[in-house]
Design a protein around this motif. Structure first.
Motif, short mmCIF file in Angstrom:
data_model
loop_
_atom_site.label_atom_id
_atom_site.label_comp_id
_atom_site.label_asym_id
_atom_site.label_seq_id
_atom_site.Cartn_x
_atom_site.Cartn_y
_atom_site.Cartn_z
N UNK A 64 15.68 3.45 14.45
CA UNK A 64 14.28 3.81 14.71
C UNK A 64 13.80 4.86 13.71
N UNK A 65 14.44 4.87 12.54
CA UNK A 65 14.10 5.81 11.48
C UNK A 65 13.26 5.08 10.43
N UNK A 66 12.12 5.64 10.09
CA UNK A 66 11.23 5.02 9.13
C UNK A 66 11.56 5.39 7.70
N UNK A 67 11.22 4.51 6.81
CA UNK A 67 11.27 4.79 5.37
C UNK A 67 10.40 6.02 5.10
N UNK A 68 10.72 6.72 4.06
CA UNK A 68 9.96 7.92 3.71
C UNK A 68 8.47 7.65 3.51
N UNK A 69 8.11 6.41 3.17
CA UNK A 69 6.71 6.07 2.93
C UNK A 69 6.01 5.44 4.13
N UNK A 70 6.74 5.20 5.21
CA UNK A 70 6.14 4.56 6.37
C UNK A 70 5.22 5.53 7.11
N UNK A 71 3.99 5.13 7.29
CA UNK A 71 3.06 5.88 8.14
C UNK A 71 3.27 5.33 9.54
N UNK A 72 3.96 6.10 10.38
CA UNK A 72 4.33 5.63 11.71
C UNK A 72 3.12 5.43 12.62
N UNK A 73 1.99 6.01 12.29
CA UNK A 73 0.78 5.83 13.08
C UNK A 73 0.10 4.50 12.80
N UNK A 74 -0.02 4.16 11.54
CA UNK A 74 -0.68 2.90 11.17
C UNK A 74 0.31 1.76 10.96
N UNK A 75 1.59 2.11 10.84
CA UNK A 75 2.66 1.14 10.59
C UNK A 75 2.52 0.50 9.21
N UNK A 76 1.93 1.21 8.29
CA UNK A 76 1.72 0.72 6.92
C UNK A 76 2.39 1.66 5.93
N UNK A 77 2.61 1.16 4.74
CA UNK A 77 3.19 1.96 3.66
C UNK A 77 2.13 2.92 3.13
N UNK A 78 2.53 4.16 2.93
CA UNK A 78 1.58 5.17 2.42
C UNK A 78 1.34 5.05 0.92
N UNK A 79 2.17 4.29 0.21
CA UNK A 79 1.98 4.09 -1.23
C UNK A 79 2.48 2.69 -1.60
N UNK A 80 1.85 1.69 -1.03
CA UNK A 80 2.30 0.31 -1.18
C UNK A 80 2.44 -0.11 -2.65
N UNK A 81 1.47 0.25 -3.46
CA UNK A 81 1.49 -0.17 -4.87
C UNK A 81 2.66 0.42 -5.65
N UNK A 82 3.07 1.63 -5.31
CA UNK A 82 4.15 2.31 -6.05
C UNK A 82 5.46 2.39 -5.26
N UNK A 83 5.55 1.67 -4.16
CA UNK A 83 6.69 1.82 -3.25
C UNK A 83 8.04 1.61 -3.91
N UNK A 84 8.15 0.67 -4.79
CA UNK A 84 9.45 0.39 -5.41
C UNK A 84 9.84 1.43 -6.44
N UNK A 85 8.89 2.09 -7.02
CA UNK A 85 9.20 3.20 -7.93
C UNK A 85 9.64 4.43 -7.14
N UNK A 86 9.03 4.61 -5.98
CA UNK A 86 9.30 5.82 -5.18
C UNK A 86 10.50 5.68 -4.25
N UNK A 87 10.79 4.45 -3.83
CA UNK A 87 11.92 4.21 -2.93
C UNK A 87 12.83 3.18 -3.60
N UNK A 88 13.95 3.65 -4.09
CA UNK A 88 14.84 2.82 -4.90
C UNK A 88 15.31 1.54 -4.20
N UNK A 89 15.55 1.61 -2.90
CA UNK A 89 16.07 0.42 -2.21
C UNK A 89 15.00 -0.36 -1.43
#
Length: 170
Positions: A64-89
């Motif tokens: 139940x642990x979210x990715x560092x970019x997960x906005x748990x309120x909206x359930x969306x990525x906070x930086x969708x366009x750059x997500x792979x640069x910011x989160x290696x896996x």
């Protein structure tokens, strides 16, 4: 002065069955446009939860642990366009990865289309609103205990939960 009778209107040609079929029923994953592909995501956030793999069995355990970019309120990525640069896996979903991944939630639109199943009533493409994924209890809203940087490696096994791999409808 008399008028000539109006000619009967020509019958409308019946719309083709393909035009009436929603795109997710009539196309393969490879045939989807970029916009259609993105719209298959229901915005539940389940795939953005940290997963642990048992080294001995290969079994995947959801947390139940979210990715560092997960906005748990909206359930969306906070930086969708750059997500792979910011989160290696961060895994980029493509038709190939969707076919290979075993951990996609059973409610995932990509998985459902992959498996030849229809989208459920709460999917935004069916319901017409993003609210229904939350109203149906499918999303991670209210279920995320924190982000990955807030936990030590030793704490991760204590955060394993079953619900991300379950289909509440069935």
């Amino acid at each position: 002065m008399s008028r000539a009778p109006k000619a009967a209107a020509a019958p409308r040609p019946q719309a083709s069955l393909k035009a009436q079929t929603p795109f997710w029923r009539g196309k393969t994953l490879e045939e989807l446009s970029a916009a259609e592909w993105e719209s298959l995501c229901d915005g539940c956030g389940r795939c953005c939860l940290l997963k642990l793999e048992d080294e001995d069995t290969g079994e995947i355990h959801h947390t139940d642990i979210g990715c560092t970019l997960l906005d748990a309120g909206t359930c969306r990525c906070r930086d969708y366009e750059q997500r792979q640069r910011r989160v290696a896996d961060c895994v980029r979903l493509t038709p190939e990865t969707v076919r290979a991944l075993t951990w996609l939630p059973p409610t995932c639109g990509y998985r459902l289309v992959r498996d030849g199943r229809d989208l459920p009533w709460w999917h935004p493409l069916v319901s017409g609103t993003r609210r229904t994924v939350h109203e149906a209890g499918i999303s991670v809203s209210g279920r995320v205990s924190g982000h990955e940087e807030e936990f030590t490696t030793d704490e991760l096994p204590d955060r394993i939960v079953a619900w991300p791999a379950e289909d509440p409808e069935g």
